[in-house]
Write an enzyme that holds these catalytic residues in place. Sequence first.
Site, short mmCIF file in Angstrom:
data_model
loop_
_atom_site.label_atom_id
_atom_site.label_comp_id
_atom_site.label_asym_id
_atom_site.label_seq_id
_atom_site.Cartn_x
_atom_site.Cartn_y
_atom_site.Cartn_z
N SER A 46 -11.07 0.81 4.21
CA SER A 46 -9.69 0.62 5.38
C SER A 46 -9.46 1.74 6.11
O SER A 46 -8.62 2.51 5.05
CB SER A 46 -8.89 -0.29 4.69
OG SER A 46 -8.74 -1.62 4.22
N GLU A 102 -4.19 4.65 6.67
CA GLU A 102 -4.04 4.31 5.18
C GLU A 102 -4.30 5.68 4.54
O GLU A 102 -3.63 6.19 3.44
CB GLU A 102 -5.28 3.12 4.58
CG GLU A 102 -4.52 3.13 3.27
CD GLU A 102 -5.32 1.37 2.70
OE1 GLU A 102 -4.91 0.15 3.03
OE2 GLU A 102 -6.52 2.35 2.10
N ARG A 116 1.56 -1.20 -0.13
CA ARG A 116 0.15 0.10 -0.03
C ARG A 116 0.65 1.47 0.12
O ARG A 116 0.65 2.45 0.68
CB ARG A 116 -1.00 0.29 1.41
CG ARG A 116 -1.76 -1.11 1.09
CD ARG A 116 -2.21 -1.10 0.40
NE ARG A 116 -3.77 -2.44 0.86
CZ ARG A 116 -3.80 -3.35 0.17
NH1 ARG A 116 -2.86 -3.99 -0.54
NH2 ARG A 116 -4.57 -4.82 0.54
#
Length: 339
Positions: free
Chosen positions: A239, A334, A165
């Site tokens: 998320s 995130e 990510r």
Amino acid sequence: MPLYLPHFNLQNYNTLASPVCADFFVSVKDEEELQAAIKFAKEKNFPLLVLGGGSNIVLHENFPGLAIHVQLLGKELVREDDEFYYVKAAAGENWSDFVDYCLDEGFFGLENLSLIPGNVGAAPIQNIGAYGVELKDVFSELSAVDVKSGLSITFTPESCQFGYRDSVFKNALLDQFIITSVTFKLGKKPNLNIQYPALQAALVGYSPQEITPELVSQVVCDIRRSKLPDPKQIPNVGSFFKNPIITPSKLVELQQTYPDIVSYPVDETRVKLAAGWLIDRAGWKGRELEATVHAEQALVLTNPKRLKGTAVLALASAIKEAILLKFGVELEQEPRNYP
Ligand code: FAD
Ligand code: NAP
């Protein structure tokens, strides 16, 4: 000439539905308009907020600068070799529609990444991933405009420095490039990756001949729809935290107290924990402050009251504190905060 709209409400341009304003907003449809927008911001000394689908950002206050909505469209097969098609998509193409287009055309490899919200241009920023596949597995190159010089630069897989990510665009080159197109290297023949446990479970009962890229895509979409809130109904950014990476010795320590803790080996020195499990186990699943922890998936924080991003950040901060206290593990957010 693109239109610069003052004091523009971004509520419809972020999937958390945060009702904050940008000093100016512009939608750009080609590279010339993009260059003009960059020049406009430079002349006025405005910071830039580059917007795709707004599904991985938290807008917590008004943005004191220019929001550029990247709307460059178009996709084409640029070349092929014995094994692969090289397919180029402009940054403003919707990601999920692009995946469907590739499946229809027989360009294989994107099926596990079906139904991820957002646009093509943002996909390399965090090296989007799901169900055991990451963008880097199908990436060939990308083009991006250097905000400082205005030049268009090509990035190879190596120069993107993709990680979990993560990419160079979140680190050394943060805010320095605006991606205009991405080229993917897609198989001429299916090469399915169906090892991910949830996928395997959903495919039980199908014969190997029945398991096609189309079926895998369909199954991924079904699983996602069953667990994840549709941002149009319940605003969210997917998320909210990355899965934390810890050492094997820290895992052994945690297993003494929590023998059922969910973990996955990354390599010999690193282990990944499921952040959703930690949040659930700490009793936060389904809890409501001003924002809410989604009842089906504790990793997703939702903003049903369509408040400013500060509401979600307050909830996230309480969760982070609780997880650190209970497990001694630090959660990392995130989506990116703006301003
Ligand atoms: P935005 O939110 O608009 O932007 C994200 C960041 O990229 C910002 O910093 C922005 O400035 C920058 N950016 C956007 N476009 C450009 C550009 N052209 N050039 C330079 N910078 C740019 N992510 C996953 O990895 N896997 C998943 O399975 C997944 N599932 C999700 C499910 C839901 C329900 C939601 C809401 C989100 C999910 N996400 C997932 C997160 C998100 O969809 C991805 O990160 C997606 O790539 C964001 O795209 P976007 O166009 O909305 O980006
Ligand atoms: P899940 O299947 O309930 O699994 C929970 C977590 O365990 C996932 O985050 C996943 O990590 C990890 N995991 C499961 N099996 C694994 C394996 N065999 N090897 C390594 N890691 C494993 O997850 P979910 O929430 O329903 O999400 C399904 C997939 O979609 C995941 O890949 C997830 O990343 C992705 N997703 C991402 C977002 C986002 O906003 N970033 C939102 C929704 C879904 P990974 O996350 O590393 O895969």
